[in-house]
Design a protein around this motif. Sequence first.
Motif, short mmCIF file in Angstrom:
data_model
loop_
_atom_site.label_atom_id
_atom_site.label_comp_id
_atom_site.label_asym_id
_atom_site.label_seq_id
_atom_site.Cartn_x
_atom_site.Cartn_y
_atom_site.Cartn_z
N GLY A 1 2.64 103.10 -75.86
CA GLY A 1 1.61 103.84 -75.42
C GLY A 1 1.61 102.85 -73.60
O GLY A 1 1.41 103.54 -73.08
N SER A 2 1.98 101.44 -73.29
CA SER A 2 1.26 101.26 -72.26
C SER A 2 2.75 100.71 -72.24
O SER A 2 2.19 99.30 -72.29
CB SER A 2 0.13 100.89 -72.22
OG SER A 2 -0.79 101.25 -72.63
N PRO A 3 3.59 100.53 -71.58
CA PRO A 3 4.56 99.69 -71.34
C PRO A 3 4.23 98.80 -70.23
O PRO A 3 3.48 99.25 -69.42
CB PRO A 3 5.92 100.91 -71.04
CG PRO A 3 5.28 102.09 -70.37
CD PRO A 3 3.65 101.99 -70.42
N GLY A 4 5.03 97.83 -69.95
CA GLY A 4 5.09 96.96 -69.02
C GLY A 4 5.20 95.13 -69.43
O GLY A 4 5.74 94.92 -70.46
N TRP A 5 4.36 94.80 -69.02
CA TRP A 5 4.30 93.02 -68.91
C TRP A 5 3.27 92.42 -69.29
O TRP A 5 2.21 92.74 -69.97
CB TRP A 5 4.69 92.36 -68.39
CG TRP A 5 5.67 90.69 -68.23
CD1 TRP A 5 6.48 90.32 -68.02
CD2 TRP A 5 4.24 89.10 -67.99
NE1 TRP A 5 6.22 88.60 -68.60
CE2 TRP A 5 5.08 88.39 -68.18
CE3 TRP A 5 2.61 89.43 -68.06
CZ2 TRP A 5 4.55 86.92 -68.39
CZ3 TRP A 5 1.85 88.35 -67.66
CH2 TRP A 5 2.66 87.68 -68.41
N GLN A 6 3.76 91.62 -70.85
CA GLN A 6 2.91 90.99 -72.08
C GLN A 6 2.49 89.64 -72.01
O GLN A 6 3.65 89.23 -72.28
CB GLN A 6 2.31 91.47 -72.76
CG GLN A 6 2.49 93.32 -73.20
CD GLN A 6 0.87 93.72 -72.88
OE1 GLN A 6 -0.11 92.34 -73.36
NE2 GLN A 6 0.53 94.46 -72.70
N ASP B 1 11.87 87.74 -73.01
CA ASP B 1 12.12 88.56 -74.58
C ASP B 1 11.74 90.05 -73.62
O ASP B 1 10.81 90.78 -73.34
CB ASP B 1 11.63 89.26 -75.82
CG ASP B 1 12.48 87.65 -76.87
OD1 ASP B 1 13.73 86.73 -75.98
OD2 ASP B 1 12.00 87.82 -77.95
N MET B 2 12.53 91.09 -74.06
CA MET B 2 12.26 92.44 -73.02
C MET B 2 13.02 93.52 -74.48
O MET B 2 13.67 93.22 -75.38
CB MET B 2 13.91 92.80 -72.66
CG MET B 2 13.45 94.17 -72.02
SD MET B 2 14.32 94.30 -70.89
CE MET B 2 13.83 93.35 -68.67
N VAL B 3 11.67 94.13 -74.83
CA VAL B 3 11.38 94.99 -75.98
C VAL B 3 12.09 96.71 -75.05
O VAL B 3 11.21 97.15 -74.54
CB VAL B 3 10.60 94.96 -77.36
CG1 VAL B 3 10.93 96.47 -78.06
CG2 VAL B 3 10.39 94.00 -77.53
N TYR B 4 12.63 97.04 -75.52
CA TYR B 4 13.33 98.37 -75.45
C TYR B 4 12.87 100.06 -76.30
O TYR B 4 13.93 99.07 -77.66
CB TYR B 4 14.09 98.54 -74.97
CG TYR B 4 14.60 100.35 -74.32
CD1 TYR B 4 13.78 101.00 -73.30
CD2 TYR B 4 15.78 100.94 -74.68
CE1 TYR B 4 13.91 102.12 -72.73
CE2 TYR B 4 15.86 102.12 -74.54
CZ TYR B 4 14.75 102.90 -73.41
OH TYR B 4 15.63 103.99 -73.12
N LEU C 1 6.33 93.53 -84.38
CA LEU C 1 5.28 94.70 -84.44
C LEU C 1 3.53 94.24 -84.01
O LEU C 1 2.98 95.05 -83.01
CB LEU C 1 4.62 94.24 -85.89
CG LEU C 1 6.02 95.30 -86.94
CD1 LEU C 1 5.55 95.36 -88.39
CD2 LEU C 1 6.32 95.62 -86.81
N GLU C 2 3.94 93.46 -83.83
CA GLU C 2 2.53 92.67 -82.68
C GLU C 2 2.87 92.70 -81.43
O GLU C 2 1.31 93.87 -80.56
CB GLU C 2 1.78 91.42 -82.90
CG GLU C 2 1.35 90.90 -84.32
CD GLU C 2 0.97 89.22 -84.23
OE1 GLU C 2 -0.01 88.99 -85.37
OE2 GLU C 2 2.07 88.83 -83.63
N ALA C 3 3.51 93.19 -80.72
CA ALA C 3 3.46 92.85 -78.86
C ALA C 3 3.46 94.51 -79.42
O ALA C 3 3.30 94.69 -78.43
CB ALA C 3 5.15 92.61 -79.22
N ILE C 4 4.10 96.02 -80.10
CA ILE C 4 4.08 96.75 -80.44
C ILE C 4 2.91 97.05 -79.96
O ILE C 4 2.21 98.18 -79.84
CB ILE C 4 5.43 97.56 -81.08
CG1 ILE C 4 6.69 97.00 -81.00
CG2 ILE C 4 4.60 99.22 -81.46
CD1 ILE C 4 7.77 97.55 -81.65
N ALA C 5 1.60 96.55 -81.07
CA ALA C 5 1.00 96.84 -80.52
C ALA C 5 0.02 96.31 -79.34
O ALA C 5 -1.15 97.67 -79.07
CB ALA C 5 -0.12 96.38 -81.98
N LEU C 6 0.51 95.41 -79.23
CA LEU C 6 -0.47 95.19 -77.52
C LEU C 6 -0.24 95.92 -76.17
O LEU C 6 -0.46 96.72 -75.83
CB LEU C 6 0.21 93.79 -77.60
CG LEU C 6 -0.72 92.56 -78.17
CD1 LEU C 6 0.54 91.58 -77.66
CD2 LEU C 6 -1.94 92.40 -77.72
N CYS C 7 0.62 96.68 -77.07
CA CYS C 7 1.35 97.65 -75.77
C CYS C 7 0.90 99.54 -75.94
O CYS C 7 1.78 100.39 -76.12
CB CYS C 7 2.75 98.09 -75.75
SG CYS C 7 3.65 96.36 -75.13
#
Length: 257
Positions: free
Chosen positions: A146-151, A214-217, A161-167
């Motif tokens: 939904g919102s790609p970028g740096w967190q 880390d970079m998630v793609y 899973l939390e990282a994906i939810a944050l985005c």
Amino acid sequence: MKSQIYSIICAALLAMLASCGTPTNLVYVQDLIENYPLTVQEPQPIKLAPGDQLSISVFARDKELTPMFNLGGGTGGSTGSGSHYTVDAMGQIDFPILGLINVRGLTRQEVAYTIKQRLLASRMIKDPIVTVEYYNMGFSVLGEVGSPGWQAFGQDVTTLLEAIALCGDLTINGLRENVLVLRTIDGKQIPYRVDLTNVQSVYSSPVYYLRQGDMVYVEPNGKKLDQASYNAASMHTPTFWISMVTVAMTLGLFFVK
């Protein structure tokens, strides 16, 4: 001739109806068993490495003593009463008055404890309170989210899973069975693949807990790729006009007969 055209139309309609079936690859951890306990990895708090950045503040009852430990020197500038520090190649930070402190492999709580003990040992502050926060440390999520970028890291432990939810979660076009996580270890970037629809793949993955950098793609699924190919065949390409001529000829034969 008409029967052949009817057969073609019926086949096309059946194909369209088949493609409208309920998708089965959009649900996370599909093989999860209700009321069955999961074996989850032990939490792995972030441990500091060269290049990481921290914001450190020292407080005490005697406010006249703390400014010397909250300088804007070192490798960063001050924010409020704290200072920013970057862990050097040797895993150390250069702290005011106390000098070099080795923080490699420590958590931020352990860094705070180490500095507090050094201050007590120096007898310069009797009742120090040391707070350590991450500064400019986090991970990136790219692709079909939904919102790609740096967190930025907001806590000591962040799961995939939390990282994906944050985005903003994966979009409907995100490929859930093959999420890529790139992690840099000793100067080398290591790829890991995670199937978010499979419990074992998620909870036993070495990248279940994310680390700094880390970079998630999330790759696009087949539907998104097909849509991109279809959009490429627009009215600006020969493929579009050939398709239109074919349709026109088919309809013409249908009405002539």
